[in-house]
Design a protein around this motif. Sequence first.
Motif: not given
Length: 159
Positions: A18-20, A34-36, A42-44, A141-142
Amino acid sequence: MPHTTAHTAVFDLQLASDHLRLVPPPPAPPYAAPLGWGTVVQAFGPRMPTALALEHAIAIVEDAVMPATRVLPGTAYVLRTASPLLREVALTAGADLAARPARLSRAAVENLFSRLDSQAHRPGHADPALPQRPDFAAALLILREALHHWGSEWIDVGG
């Protein structure tokens, strides 16, 4: 571009569901988003990304990683991670995890991402070199976007 010297600053990349977080040496505060990998999954949707879902996720990830450049120095630094999922990405990309430091190049990440992108553009095709899990695709991707936007030529992988 990061280089390793005795006095080079080390930045830790922490990637969770849930985080980076990008943690610079003290006393500088970390950058957090707030992007993990779970957010990107969820976007996929609950499957490997389609071409459209991958493009959408790239935009989301770029928006999260680009502001982190504010905490990076204008000089050489080392980027490292102990994230288990990023370790799996490194292993899949062919990094020698027994080496010290175990280093994953941006070129290797780009190559692996190209395979993911190719798969996404070929519905029904599963690249045997890629773990067919959305969490793996999201972490890849991240990491790709982070290395690109942060100007890092590699990341040291521990764990």
